[in-house]
Design an enzyme around this catalytic site. Sequence first.
Site, PDB file in Angstrom:
ATOM      1  N   TYR A  73       0.847  -1.198   0.000  1.00 11.28           N
ATOM      2  CA  TYR A  73       0.000   0.000   0.000  1.00 11.28           C
ATOM      3  C   TYR A  73       0.885   1.251   0.000  1.00 11.28           C
ATOM      4  O   TYR A  73       0.733   2.153  -0.827  1.00 11.28           O
ATOM      5  CB  TYR A  73      -0.914   0.001   1.227  1.00 11.28           C
ATOM      6  CG  TYR A  73      -1.608   1.314   1.468  1.00 11.28           C
ATOM      7  CD1 TYR A  73      -2.596   1.757   0.606  1.00 11.28           C
ATOM      8  CD2 TYR A  73      -1.255   2.126   2.550  1.00 11.28           C
ATOM      9  CE1 TYR A  73      -3.227   2.977   0.814  1.00 11.28           C
ATOM     10  CE2 TYR A  73      -1.881   3.341   2.764  1.00 11.28           C
ATOM     11  CZ  TYR A  73      -2.866   3.762   1.897  1.00 11.28           C
ATOM     12  OH  TYR A  73      -3.482   4.973   2.090  1.00 11.28           O
TER      13      TYR A  73
HETATM   14  O1  LIG Z   1      -2.208   6.905   7.797  1.00  9.78           O
HETATM   15  C1  LIG Z   1      -2.251   6.170   6.838  1.00  9.78           C
HETATM   16  O2  LIG Z   1      -1.625   6.388   5.822  1.00  9.78           O
HETATM   17  C2  LIG Z   1      -3.051   4.925   6.874  1.00  9.78           C
HETATM   18  O3  LIG Z   1      -3.948   5.010   7.978  1.00  9.78           O
HETATM   19  C3  LIG Z   1      -4.688   3.852   8.198  1.00  9.78           C
HETATM   20  O4  LIG Z   1      -3.825   2.765   8.470  1.00  9.78           O
HETATM   21  P1  LIG Z   1      -3.469   2.417   9.970  1.00  9.78           P
HETATM   22  O5  LIG Z   1      -2.767   3.540  10.635  1.00  9.78           O
HETATM   23  O6  LIG Z   1      -2.815   1.095   9.938  1.00  9.78           O
HETATM   24  O7  LIG Z   1      -4.941   2.373  10.626  1.00  9.78           O
HETATM   25  P2  LIG Z   1      -5.746   1.164  11.275  1.00  9.78           P
HETATM   26  O8  LIG Z   1      -5.885   0.058  10.333  1.00  9.78           O
HETATM   27  O9  LIG Z   1      -6.976   1.753  11.827  1.00  9.78           O
HETATM   28  O10 LIG Z   1      -4.796   0.718  12.470  1.00  9.78           O
HETATM   29  C4  LIG Z   1      -4.519   1.598  13.554  1.00  9.78           C
HETATM   30  C5  LIG Z   1      -3.646   0.922  14.565  1.00  9.78           C
HETATM   31  O11 LIG Z   1      -4.366  -0.187  15.119  1.00  9.78           O
HETATM   32  C6  LIG Z   1      -3.585  -1.372  15.039  1.00  9.78           C
HETATM   33  N1  LIG Z   1      -4.480  -2.512  14.838  1.00  9.78           N
HETATM   34  C7  LIG Z   1      -5.179  -2.639  13.699  1.00  9.78           C
HETATM   35  C8  LIG Z   1      -6.038  -3.685  13.519  1.00  9.78           C
HETATM   36  C9  LIG Z   1      -6.170  -4.650  14.537  1.00  9.78           C
HETATM   37  O12 LIG Z   1      -6.922  -5.622  14.445  1.00  9.78           O
HETATM   38  N2  LIG Z   1      -5.453  -4.478  15.665  1.00  9.78           N
HETATM   39  C10 LIG Z   1      -4.606  -3.431  15.857  1.00  9.78           C
HETATM   40  O13 LIG Z   1      -3.973  -3.333  16.909  1.00  9.78           O
HETATM   41  C11 LIG Z   1      -2.642  -1.151  13.867  1.00  9.78           C
HETATM   42  O14 LIG Z   1      -1.491  -1.944  14.035  1.00  9.78           O
HETATM   43  C12 LIG Z   1      -2.370   0.338  13.990  1.00  9.78           C
HETATM   44  O15 LIG Z   1      -1.329   0.555  14.886  1.00  9.78           O
HETATM   45  C13 LIG Z   1      -5.514   3.538   6.984  1.00  9.78           C
HETATM   46  O16 LIG Z   1      -6.213   2.308   7.167  1.00  9.78           O
HETATM   47  C14 LIG Z   1      -4.701   3.465   5.731  1.00  9.78           C
HETATM   48  O17 LIG Z   1      -5.554   3.343   4.625  1.00  9.78           O
HETATM   49  C15 LIG Z   1      -3.812   4.672   5.587  1.00  9.78           C
HETATM   50  O18 LIG Z   1      -4.537   5.783   5.184  1.00  9.78           O
END
Ligand SMILES: O=C(O)[C@H]1O[C@H](OP(=O)(O)OP(=O)(O)OC[C@H]2O[C@@H](n3ccc(=O)[nH]c3=O)[C@H](O)[C@@H]2O)[C@H](O)[C@@H](O)[C@H]1O
Length: 432
Positions: A243
């Site tokens: 991504y």
């Molecule tokens: O800023 C971005 O560029 C991206 O932001 C977002 O990604 P992330 O920051 O990864 O958000 P998100 O999935 O909500 O996980 C948040 C936290 O929860 C943790 N997480 C997640 C899932 C889970 O089951 N458990 C968990 O601990 C996980 O490890 C993480 O630490 C957008 O989805 C992406 O499209 C993109 O725009």
Amino acid sequence: MPSLAEEELFLPSTPGKFKDKSHSMHRQFHRCFASTSTMFLWALFLIALTATYLSFQSFVDSGSKYFSTAWGGIHWEKQVRTSAEIHRHNGFSVLVTGAAGFVGSHVSLALKKRGDGVVGLDNFNNYYDPSLKKARKNLLSEQNIFIVEGDVNDARMLAKLFEIVQFTHVMHLAAQAGVRYAMENPQSYVHSNIAGLVTLLEACKNADRQPAIVWASSSSVYGLNEKVPFSESDRTDRPASLYAATKKAGEEITHTYNHIYGLSITGLRFFTVYGPWGRPDMAYFSFTRNILNGKPITVYRGKNHVDLARDFTYIDDIVKGCVGSLDTAKKSTGSGGKKRGPAQYRIFNLGNTSPVTVPMMVNMLEKHLKVKAKKNVIEMPGNGDVPYTHANISSARRELGYKPTTDLQTGLKKFVRWYLSYYGYNPGKSVK
Ligand SMILES: O=C(O)[C@H]1O[C@H](OP(=O)(O)OP(=O)(O)OC[C@H]2O[C@@H](n3ccc(=O)[nH]c3=O)[C@H](O)[C@@H]2O)[C@H](O)[C@@H](O)[C@H]1O
């Protein structure tokens, strides 16, 4: 004369029967002829097969041209024109891609509210519950915003849109989002974030009045960068997920279109955007659903038991950053595919500048939902996640007037209020 070996090859398979030599040669000629014509027929067959396969491929490749009846026609054109009408002095006509998405729907409403013309575009794919996208579409439709159902890869449809409307700006938010899903469906990222982006830029570059483009990059481009807070000038050459790699590629691709064709480009690196009408695949959203349904949630933890943290950014702040980018974007300099001078190229972080750990975020949800979460804490799998994000927003503050005002506690409260009003407190109801 055929050699013995060749002659033997043509001997009748039935042994014990005598044949004279001239008869045998005559037969050989016939066999030879028969085998040449068989080969010829086979060749024809193979050519026909290849041609059929190739034409089928191009039929499938340009699928939307043939399968989609969702665009075109007098009524459709009228809807596009009406939606693009500007209702303020010096207003914009904006094509918003991904308009039925989370950020796209909010930005569309904000632009329409102040009198800009807005035409939406969305393919309504099923990466997450399409009924949520339809509900957002209805919300926009109530404000007289028309969303074209189509894919940014459909060059013919884009050309038609640009023929009907002289867009001053394109807000490009259509994308395959999600960091971890890239391991399940890598091709969808290439399709939307690379091929789709190029198709859109081609349409913009060809337009006779080229629009200025503002588009969504991502905080994930910082990848394995360890210097915090993340500044726009930091390294972005070590992405941790496909991504992130496609978003980084998008930054390079937009740069070439800026350089060669004079397109005005602004890339926005969004930091974990959340809020009402959000994306069900994101952690805060899926945690809410599971907590209400009494199901366990999986909380990832970094190496050495360090909590993961994100610079969670509230949707209204992001919308202000998007609108500020449109307002300060200079005009593209080219027209009809020809550059007439250097054009603006910008990249900004849009974050909140105050990272919060994931367990803290869960605590806040528990408080707002008044339900305790069942937590499974596991070590972060190697699936593209990064441990920590933190935006330096001084450039956006200086040049866009960007100033986030909503902290996570307040923003999650608004999200929970929306969630309960939209889905109801309905344990057992599943949201994809
Ligand atoms: O800023 C971005 O560029 C991206 O932001 C977002 O990604 P992330 O920051 O990864 O958000 P998100 O999935 O909500 O996980 C948040 C936290 O929860 C943790 N997480 C997640 C899932 C889970 O089951 N458990 C968990 O601990 C996980 O490890 C993480 O630490 C957008 O989805 C992406 O499209 C993109 O725009």
